[in-house]
Motif scaffolding. Structure first.
Motif, PDB file in Angstrom:
ATOM      1  N   ARG A 520       0.837  -1.195   0.000  1.00 51.31           N
ATOM      2  CA  ARG A 520       0.000   0.000   0.000  1.00 51.31           C
ATOM      3  C   ARG A 520       0.872   1.244   0.000  1.00 51.31           C
ATOM      4  N   GLY A 521       0.212   2.395  -0.218  1.00 48.49           N
ATOM      5  CA  GLY A 521       0.895   3.677  -0.127  1.00 48.49           C
ATOM      6  C   GLY A 521       1.720   3.998  -1.356  1.00 48.49           C
ATOM      7  N   ALA A 522       2.474   5.113  -1.234  1.00 50.71           N
ATOM      8  CA  ALA A 522       3.329   5.531  -2.336  1.00 50.71           C
ATOM      9  C   ALA A 522       4.751   5.016  -2.173  1.00 50.71           C
ATOM     10  N   ILE A 605      -7.834   3.466 -11.280  1.00 53.40           N
ATOM     11  CA  ILE A 605      -8.493   3.302  -9.986  1.00 53.40           C
ATOM     12  C   ILE A 605      -7.666   2.361  -9.131  1.00 53.40           C
ATOM     13  N   ARG A 606      -7.560   2.676  -7.828  1.00 52.92           N
ATOM     14  CA  ARG A 606      -6.810   1.838  -6.892  1.00 52.92           C
ATOM     15  C   ARG A 606      -7.762   0.983  -6.077  1.00 52.92           C
ATOM     16  N   TRP A 607      -7.286  -0.233  -5.747  1.00 53.75           N
ATOM     17  CA  TRP A 607      -8.078  -1.122  -4.889  1.00 53.75           C
ATOM     18  C   TRP A 607      -7.158  -1.713  -3.834  1.00 53.75           C
ATOM     19  N   ASP A 608      -7.139  -1.069  -2.680  1.00 54.00           N
ATOM     20  CA  ASP A 608      -6.410  -1.569  -1.519  1.00 54.00           C
ATOM     21  C   ASP A 608      -7.181  -1.147  -0.283  1.00 54.00           C
ATOM     22  N   SER A 609      -6.682  -1.470   0.890  1.00 54.23           N
ATOM     23  CA  SER A 609      -7.431  -1.172   2.106  1.00 54.23           C
ATOM     24  C   SER A 609      -7.478   0.307   2.429  1.00 54.23           C
ATOM     25  N   ASP A 610      -6.671   1.126   1.768  1.00 55.16           N
ATOM     26  CA  ASP A 610      -6.786   2.573   1.930  1.00 55.16           C
ATOM     27  C   ASP A 610      -7.931   3.119   1.086  1.00 55.16           C
ATOM     28  N   GLY A 635      -3.905  -2.610  -7.668  1.00 56.70           N
ATOM     29  CA  GLY A 635      -4.324  -3.074  -6.352  1.00 56.70           C
ATOM     30  C   GLY A 635      -3.370  -4.051  -5.717  1.00 56.70           C
ATOM     31  N   THR A 636      -3.689  -4.347  -4.463  1.00 60.05           N
ATOM     32  CA  THR A 636      -2.944  -5.339  -3.693  1.00 60.05           C
ATOM     33  C   THR A 636      -3.608  -6.703  -3.892  1.00 60.05           C
TER      34      THR A 636
END
Length: 820
Positions: A520-522, A605-610, A635-636
């Motif tokens: 996750r994150g940058a 589009i992002r798909w992670d817990s954030d 995504g993760t």
């Protein structure tokens, strides 16, 4: 009559206590009761009834919670197994089987006595302070008064009550969650009479009343008084009710989590020969008339896209047709909407939903409707294994390899697959565990005959490759990209040139792209180039992850992924003041930014817990990607689990090496599973697809097996390594962890426990169990608590734990899925 009750009290043994069942109180096993326990009143679950008490003195049960029993005899047996196997209390095992809101409380209220029995001259300062807080005219809850007094406040209050300075009363608290009712307006007279009355009032000032009567005469769905008042005016509603033409009727409102789902009924597809064989075997077990002491267990081993869900559906249809019920478990809330849509379209109006993403009220209503037999199919995440389903015929565990089936944050730390096995033993139901990358332990059990192996070797989707290539039958083509070659060529970007070209070709052809990055994150951490300092969490021994500025204008932040500690990301190093702070270890945010560098007009589009914190967020992201609103999904692990989107023509694994170096015996297995699963998202449509895996270790056995989608090749290598180092499934593990805010106390307690284990080994001669540790856990400190752990390794590690049990403060994890 006496009752054996498992009480809600921390204990080191899975045991019950004996209470007298008062005359007139019809107590049965599975009931929830209130019992005295020392000076307190606590809840308990009745496990059995006996004619003679095993103890001389017993106290009576105080109250039985209505609407019981809540737990069936079969599930009481499962709860006993959970408590014994996972080293928890019986009540903790039962608590997961109770409906939301069933745990009412007995509240104690304190008032100041008007005529205390003794003078206040001998009271201590804290006693006097308690008397100041209490009032003779207004009561205060005992627990709140105790908190005001600080540590040991409850003992102070109890002492003052005994001496007569304070008076205590007890009241049963109303349940936190209960059924929801609404008062709706309905006709109290025949429709013909209502229309006649409407004609009398038509026109003039009573026109609204006539319209309301006309509307009610059409037998509409129930509406509340307030809604009708907004539509027809409060005066018209009041006049109709006062005249006796209508009345208020109290109705139960079901908080149905599927009320917003619109599904179209579908019918079974024609199965392939492999699917037909699997369906036939499962249906034969489900519909068998003779009970078996060891019900059938199947491992449905099918490559990604081979139609495992269709096998589940047709087996479930046969089970329901036989008058039995079905339980379907999925590993993630994120997967629930897609799986739910398939089951709801095949069983319209017959599917219950149970997972932690529901509101308390929705969980309450779904639990009671499942218990009432309203739904033949129940679908949910791991906690749904405790649903009150009677006449169970089939249990399906989709993606059975997923570690999320293991409860890890509270006791009992159960594995839903093992609990489902025990549930099937008690109920006689058939068990089907399905996966393209089965848990290595489960696959090993097929070799030992404990599971029957059902194979689905080919894809059923149009994107399958030609069967002339036996090495990749039914798979999207996979290409390994050696990132060392990219660096030698001077290309230092995180996206390789072949991946960039592949994305361009896919997007230009109207396809969609999934990019997988298991961080996750940058950036995983930030480091000062001048002094080398890495920004760390002040409560955990771990680095802070850099997160970009959000779209709402919030600045970039450094976040701890263990305790959620967050601090604004500054440009200067707080240690030396240097300005050479660099971000290291890219995550999903960095990948999304990199895509926009090359494809600025693409909607990413992002798909992670954030990005997805609720079930609704997961649904929104899936719908945006499926509809084509976004054409690139970054995504993760969420993007690797069960997505079936035919438009996906390219999957890019940005870093296939992530996770390979984790110091855990399951590291290789987890890396293979996630790589093989994410690769399976491509090539499910007529356009086909390809997978590009970027790695610095192209020769690694995990990478090579994942690229070939060859589970059995991976299994042969991995099982050999497990055998060589005596890791599960060739042994069993129990992990014991002790935490304390004092690092010296945490280490010292762990050292003493390890000494006790080794001493007991020397005394008893128990040499089959190895004591590993104590060692610091990783990370050592989390949320300000220092963590040390010991691992017991052997064929029966619980034997040594029985000889030298650990005290309170220890976390016991039986059959852990990770040693980190």
């Amino acid at each position: 009559m006496f009752a054996e009750v498992a009480v809600d009290f921390p204990d080191t043994h899975a045991r019950t206590f004996t209470y007298l069942a008062p005359p007139g109180m019809a107590v049965v096993p599975g009931d929830l009761v209130w019992v005295p326990f020392g000076p307190r009143t606590i809840q308990g679950v009745v496990f059995g009834l006996v004619e003679q008490s095993p103890v001389e003195e017993t106290r009576p049960i105080m109250q039985r919670v209505v609407d019981g029993p809540f737990i069936s005899p079969q599930r009481l047996a499962v709860a006993r197994w959970i408590a014994e196997h996972y080293r928890s209390t019986l009540y903790a095992a039962c608590s997961m089987m109770l409906p939301s809101g069933s745990q009412t409380r007995l509240r104690h209220w304190i008032t100041r006595a008007r005529a205390p029995e003794a003078a206040t001259g001998d009271l201590k300062p804290r006693d006097l302070r308690a008397l100041e807080y209490a009032s003779a005219d207004r009561r205060i809850r005992k627990d709140r008064l105790a908190r005001r007094l600080g540590r040991g406040g409850a003992a102070v209050v109890d002492r003052l009550v005994r001496r007569g300075y304070l008076a205590a009363t007890a009241e049963w608290e109303r349940p936190r969650i209960s059924a929801q009712y609404l008062d709706i307006v309905v006709l109290a007279v025949p429709a013909e009479q209502a229309r006649a009355e409407a004609d009398d009032h038509r026109g003039g000032r009573s026109q609204r009343r006539a319209e309301l009567l006309d509307w009610l005469a059409t037998d509409p769905p129930g509406e509340t008084r307030s809604r009708l008042a907004k539509r027809f005016g409060p005066a018209a509603v009041k006049a109709v009710l006062d005249s006796g033409l209508a009345r208020l009727e109290r109705v139960h409102m079901d908080r149905d989590p599927l009320r917003h789902y619109a599904v179209q009924q579908q019918f079974p597809f024609e199965p392939t020969p492999a699917q037909a064989g699997a369906i036939e075997a499962i249906v034969a077990a489900v519909t068998a008339t003779e009970a078996s002491a060891d019900p059938a267990r199947f491992l449905l081993f099918g490559i990604t896209g081979s139609g495992k869900t269709e096998v589940y559906l047709q087996a479930a249809e046969a089970c329901v047709a036989a008058g039995k019920r079905v339980l379907v478990l999925v590993p993630e809330i994120a997967l629930t909407p897609q799986t739910l849509r398939r089951f709801a379209s095949r069983f319209p109006g017959k599917v219950a939903l149970l997972h932690s993403g529901l509101s308390d009220g929705e969980r309450f209503d779904q639990w009671w409707r499942v218990r009432g037999g309203d739904y033949p199919v129940v679908l949910g995440s791991r906690g749904a294994v405790f649903a009150p389903i009677d006449n169970l015929g089939l249990v399906v565990i989709d993606e059975e390899h997923e570690w999320t089936y293991k409860q890890h944050d509270q006791s009992p730390r159960y594995h839903a697959r093992d609990v489902a096995e025990q549930l099937c033993r008690e109920t006689g139901a058939a068990l089907v565990a399905g996966s393209a990358t089965p848990d290595l332990i489960t696959f090993r059990r097929t070799e030992r005959g404990e599971y029957r192996l059902l194979r689905l070797p080919r894809r059923t989707t149009p994107g399958s490759l030609s069967e002339t290539d036996p090495a990749s039958i039914g798979h999207a083509g996979v290409r390994i990209i050696d990132m060392r070659d990219e660096l030698r060529a001077g290309h230092i970007h995180m996206l390789s040139r072949p991946l960039i070209d592949g994305m361009r070709d896919s997007l230009n052809a109207g396809g969609r792209v999934i990019l997988f990055m298991n961080r996750r994150g940058a950036a995983s951490f930030v480091q000062c180039r001048d002094c080398g300092a890495v920004r760390g969490c002040r409560r955990c021994d771990t680095s802070l992850t850099y997160h970009n500025a959000s779209g709402d204008g919030s600045p970039a932040r450094l976040v701890c992924h263990y305790c959620n500690y967050s601090v604004q990301a500054g440009r200067a190093c707080p240690a030396c003041g240097g300005a050479q702070v660099r971000r290291m270890g890219p995550g999903t945010q960095a990948v999304a930014d990199a895509v926009l560098d090359y494809f600025p007009r693409v909607n990413v589009i992002r798909w992670d817990s954030d990005a997805a914190r609720t079930a609704k967020d997961h649904i929104d992201i899936m719908e945006r990607f499926e509809s084509g609103e976004s054409t690139v999904l970054v995504g993760t692990q969420m993007v690797a689990k069960g997505l079936d989107i035919p438009a996906v023509t390219l999957v890019g694994v940005v870093s296939a090496d992530t996770g390979l170096a984790v110091p855990d015996f399951r590291a290789g297995e987890r890396a293979f599973q996630v790589l093989a699963q994410v690769a399976g998202r491509a090539g499910r449509g007529r356009q086909g697809g390809q997978v590009l895996m970027q790695t610095f270790q192209p020769e690694h056995y995990v990478i090579r097996a994942a690229a070939l989608q060859d589970y059995e090749a991976f299994y042969r290598t991995e099982i050999e390594l497990r055998s060589r180092y005596a890791s599960p499934p060739f042994t069993r593990l129990i992990r014991l962890m002790y935490t304390d805010p004092d690092p010296v106390e945490a280490q010292g307690t762990a050292v003493e426990a390890a000494k006790a284990f080794r001493h007991e080994q020397s005394v008893s001669g128990e040499t089959s169990v190895e004591v590993i540790g104590p060692t610091p856990a990783f990370p050592l400190r989390v949320r300000g608590m220092y963590r040390w752990h010991i691992v017991l390794k052997g064929p029966r590690p619980e034997a040594l734990l029985d000889m030298a049990p650990v005290g309170r403060g220890w976390i016991t994890d039986v059959d852990p899925v990770s040693l980190l």
